[in-house]
Design a protein around this motif. Structure first.
Motif, PDB file in Angstrom:
ATOM      1  N   PHE A 126       0.830  -1.236  -0.039  1.00 44.82           N
ATOM      2  CA  PHE A 126       0.062  -0.003  -0.090  1.00 44.82           C
ATOM      3  C   PHE A 126       0.910   1.281  -0.104  1.00 44.82           C
ATOM      4  O   PHE A 126       1.904   1.191   0.485  1.00 44.82           O
ATOM      5  CB  PHE A 126      -0.891  -0.135   1.311  1.00 44.82           C
ATOM      6  CG  PHE A 126      -2.050  -0.845   1.185  1.00 44.82           C
ATOM      7  CD1 PHE A 126      -3.423  -0.743   0.670  1.00 44.82           C
ATOM      8  CD2 PHE A 126      -1.684  -2.217   1.678  1.00 44.82           C
ATOM      9  CE1 PHE A 126      -4.246  -1.597   0.709  1.00 44.82           C
ATOM     10  CE2 PHE A 126      -2.775  -3.422   1.557  1.00 44.82           C
ATOM     11  CZ  PHE A 126      -4.171  -2.967   1.080  1.00 44.82           C
ATOM     12  N   TYR A 130      -1.775   6.233   1.375  1.00 44.59           N
ATOM     13  CA  TYR A 130      -3.056   5.617   1.690  1.00 44.59           C
ATOM     14  C   TYR A 130      -3.539   5.360   3.144  1.00 44.59           C
ATOM     15  O   TYR A 130      -2.896   4.644   3.699  1.00 44.59           O
ATOM     16  CB  TYR A 130      -3.188   4.464   0.684  1.00 44.59           C
ATOM     17  CG  TYR A 130      -4.532   3.672   0.965  1.00 44.59           C
ATOM     18  CD1 TYR A 130      -5.736   4.255   0.303  1.00 44.59           C
ATOM     19  CD2 TYR A 130      -4.706   2.631   1.743  1.00 44.59           C
ATOM     20  CE1 TYR A 130      -6.997   3.857   0.284  1.00 44.59           C
ATOM     21  CE2 TYR A 130      -6.013   2.082   1.945  1.00 44.59           C
ATOM     22  CZ  TYR A 130      -7.155   2.571   1.371  1.00 44.59           C
ATOM     23  OH  TYR A 130      -8.387   2.000   1.316  1.00 44.59           O
ATOM     24  N   PRO A 134      -7.977  -1.207   4.228  1.00 43.22           N
ATOM     25  CA  PRO A 134      -7.658  -2.160   3.090  1.00 43.22           C
ATOM     26  C   PRO A 134      -8.699  -2.907   2.555  1.00 43.22           C
ATOM     27  O   PRO A 134      -8.459  -3.489   1.097  1.00 43.22           O
ATOM     28  CB  PRO A 134      -6.605  -3.006   3.562  1.00 43.22           C
ATOM     29  CG  PRO A 134      -6.217  -2.363   4.842  1.00 43.22           C
ATOM     30  CD  PRO A 134      -7.390  -1.462   5.214  1.00 43.22           C
ATOM     31  N   VAL A 139      -9.903  -0.719  -3.244  1.00 46.80           N
ATOM     32  CA  VAL A 139      -8.716  -1.406  -3.197  1.00 46.80           C
ATOM     33  C   VAL A 139      -8.905  -3.018  -3.934  1.00 46.80           C
ATOM     34  O   VAL A 139      -7.967  -3.195  -4.401  1.00 46.80           O
ATOM     35  CB  VAL A 139      -8.160  -1.397  -1.704  1.00 46.80           C
ATOM     36  CG1 VAL A 139      -7.038  -2.327  -1.654  1.00 46.80           C
ATOM     37  CG2 VAL A 139      -8.080  -0.007  -1.104  1.00 46.80           C
ATOM     38  N   VAL A 247      -0.373  -0.314  -4.281  1.00 45.52           N
ATOM     39  CA  VAL A 247      -1.878  -0.045  -4.263  1.00 45.52           C
ATOM     40  C   VAL A 247      -2.336   1.380  -3.937  1.00 45.52           C
ATOM     41  O   VAL A 247      -1.961   1.308  -2.516  1.00 45.52           O
ATOM     42  CB  VAL A 247      -2.599  -1.233  -3.790  1.00 45.52           C
ATOM     43  CG1 VAL A 247      -4.068  -1.045  -3.704  1.00 45.52           C
ATOM     44  CG2 VAL A 247      -2.360  -2.376  -4.521  1.00 45.52           C
TER      45      VAL A 247
END
Length: 248
Positions: A126, A130, A134, A139, A247
């Motif tokens: 991540f 962010y 999650p 996501v 991500v």
């Protein structure tokens, strides 16, 4: 064009690479819609021939009278609807897996940890910027977008072993996560939304995940047919096609 179930066996590796990239793009676009209010660029993207072609291939039609309204009015109406549906205050629809799973019903449940662990075990991480939870739908859809992008790269490289492992990860993530709650979430959006746009998007999301569930099994059959011995790679770990990605 996205190949639906029944077409995969006839496809070449180049076609499968193209299909995986288009699937990745659709996952990414859906993720962006659930991330925040629709932007002017997103609205215009929906109207492009490429996006219309992808939606038509998935047998989805995004209809609604708002298409005939001025762009500024459409964006304002959609912003109000997005806030009411997903942010609150009041009885909004939480776009988080842990909340939608009936046995938990709260943020940061076991599902949240499981999603985070799944993503990290796949070699992703991540972004430090962010600060969300999650197991937000954005996501999860972004994660599937990245897996499909990696699948496309692996097809282009004729790395069938990597393809099989990546698709197996897609299958497991839908089985263990997306497939466990997104249909319920989408049904709530369809029942609650006042504007046709978010009803249509929710229907698209649910149908797309259902279609992918079937298509993934067919892609695994293609990989098995290309593998010697057949099926030997499906149970192995995900190959690191590239370095870990972030991500956001």
């Amino acid at each position: 064009m996205i190949k639906l179930a029944g077409d995969m066996q006839k496809a070449t590796q180049i076609e499968l690479a193209e299909t995986a990239m288009e699937v990745s793009h659709l996952y990414g676009f859906l993720a962006s819609i659930y991330r925040s209010e629709l932007s002017q660029q997103q609205l215009r993207t929906l109207q492009t021939p490429d996006m219309q072609r992808i939606l038509e291939a998935a047998r989805i039609s995004l209809d609604g009278c708002f298409w005939t309204k001025p762009e500024k009015v459409v964006l304002e109406e959609l912003a109000v609807e997005f806030t009411a549906l997903f942010l609150g205050p009041g009885g909004h629809i939480s776009p988080h897996e842990s909340v939608q799973i009936e046995s938990q019903g709260a943020y940061w449940g076991d599902a949240t940890t499981a999603v985070r662990n799944f993503i990290e075990e796949a070699g992703m991480e991540f972004s430090s910027s962010y600060h969300g939870i999650p197991d937000h739908i954005t996501v999860e859809l972004e994660f599937m977008a990245e897996l499909n992008r990696r699948e496309s790269v692996a097809w282009e490289r004729s790395d069938v072993s990597a393809v099989g492992n990546i698709i197996a990860y897609q299958r497991d993530f839908i089985d263990e996560h997306l497939g466990q709650w997104v249909e319920k979430f989408c049904a709530l959006v369809v029942a609650t939304a006042e504007l046709s746009f978010y009803r249509d998007v929710a229907k698209l999301t649910a149908q797309f995940i259902a279609t992918e569930t079937q298509a993934i099994e067919e892609r695994l059959e293609v990989v098995s047919a290309l593998t010697d011995p057949p099926g030997s790679l499906i149970s192995s770990c995900l190959s690191r096609v590239e370095s870990p990605v972030v991500v956001s």
